[in-house]
Design a protein around this motif. Structure first.
Motif: not given
Lengths: 140, 209
Positions: A99-109, B17-28
């Motif tokens: 198996h492979t685990i992937t990760g990606v940053v999808t939000d930064i606060d 998923a937050k909708v804003q992050n969907y949008c950001q992801w699609i464009r990025t």
């Protein structure tokens, strides 16, 4: 491109990938895990016993998979404090299957110093077995 | 015009998923879609207004629902207040044929999704319940299904003469756009989406990434 050597939240970019992680899903590993946590149930430690329970073979305990996810995050950012790991188990992670685990940053606060990471565990056929998100706090 | 017709946000109980992050992801990530439809589980989100996000990111963001029937899960496009009150969206065992009848009466479209999956897919229930009346379109490409499950869906669609759509069924940001549906005409509102589906002018797009 995978990000590595992440020390602070300033090192993280939206869409940045964590280095892929290949977990040890061998029967020896699940037996060791079972011994340490006190789980001797065949579904995790014995293929034949698991088949008798109707499973395709032994499976990796869910909490062990979550441990792999934590290990991946700490290899990426050793000083990260994992706030939460939230997983959806779509299908079993089968023992002795790669198996492979992937990760990606999808939000930064940046105010809170936290990042959200999408995590996916796939098998050799590319099928998603587990997915979810992790929230980690990084030094500012 | 390419839309991902099956997505979930944090409004769904298992959506992360937050909708804003969907949008950001699609464009990025240059995900090759022009927009997406939020199909939250067992509900319709009347409250959220995503028009600002849509404008900022140049995306179409529409809303639908995913309800549960004795044949498994079903996407509903074109939800309105009257349709929402025609049946109980929160039920986990709606009669599919009644859902379809209500949708037809309210200018909406019902589309069984991931029909090749065990338990929650339509094909698994045909032996028990027979072929339901009124189905015209099913989701043949689902980003969360295994390849063999999509193959079952495609075979069922071919045998029963159904048209196919594609949707990612994304629950986390990075899964959006995995599958989608292409329309030859602009689709910028829920009404236009229903019109395009009823006109049967669309092509499903299999998994891209």
């Amino acid at each position: 491109m995978a990000d590595s050597n992440v020390k602070t939240i300033a090192d993280v970019e939206f869409g940045g990938e964590l280095p892929n992680f290949v977990p040890d899903t061998s029967i020896e590993a699940t037996r060791r895990f079972g011994k340490f946590v006190g789980w001797g149930t065949p579904r995790f430690t014995d293929h034949e016993g698991a088949r008798k329970e109707g499973l395709p073979g032994a499976i990796v305990p869910g909490v062990m998979s979550q441990g792999f996810l934590g290990a991946m995050i700490h290899r990426w950012a050793p000083d990260a404090e994992i706030i939460a790991i939230d997983t959806v188990f779509r299908a079993p992670v089968q023992v002795d299957h790669p198996h492979t685990i992937t990760g990606v940053v999808t939000d930064i606060d940046e105010d809170e110093g936290t990042v959200e990471i999408d995590i996916t565990i796939t098998n050799e056929a590319g099928e998603t077995r587990v997915f979810g998100t992790a929230t980690a706090k990084l030094p500012t | 015009m390419i839309l991902d017709l099956h997505t979930h946000s944090i409004k769904s109980d298992d959506g992360r998923a937050k909708v804003q992050n969907y949008c950001q992801w699609i464009r990025t990530r240059d995900i090759p879609i022009d927009g997406f439809v939020l199909t939250e589980h067992r509900q319709f989100d009347f409250e959220s207004d995503y028009s600002g996000l849509a404008e900022t990111h140049g995306l179409v963001i529409l809303k639908g629902s995913e309800v549960e029937t004795e044949y498994g899960h079903v996407l509903v496009f074109g939800v309105t207040e009257p349709l929402y009150h025609a049946f109980d969206f929160t039920s986990i065992r709606l009669p599919l044929e009644e859902v379809i009848e209500h949708c037809n009466a309210h200018d909406a479209v019902a589309v069984p999704c991931h029909p090749g999956r065990p338990r929650v897919g339509m094909s698994a229930h045909l032996a028990e319940h027979g072929v339901p009346k009124g189905v015209r379109i099913v989701e043949i490409y689902n980003g969360g299904s295994r390849a063999d499950e999509d193959a079952v869906a495609a075979q069922m669609a071919e045998e029963l003469g159904y048209l196919g759509i594609g949707g990612s069924d994304s629950h986390i940001v990075s899964h959006i756009g995995r599958c989608a549906t292409e329309f030859p005409v602009p689709v910028t509102t829920e009404a236009e989406l229903v019109q395009a589906l009823r006109a049967e002018r669309f092509e499903p797009i299999p998994r891209q990434h």
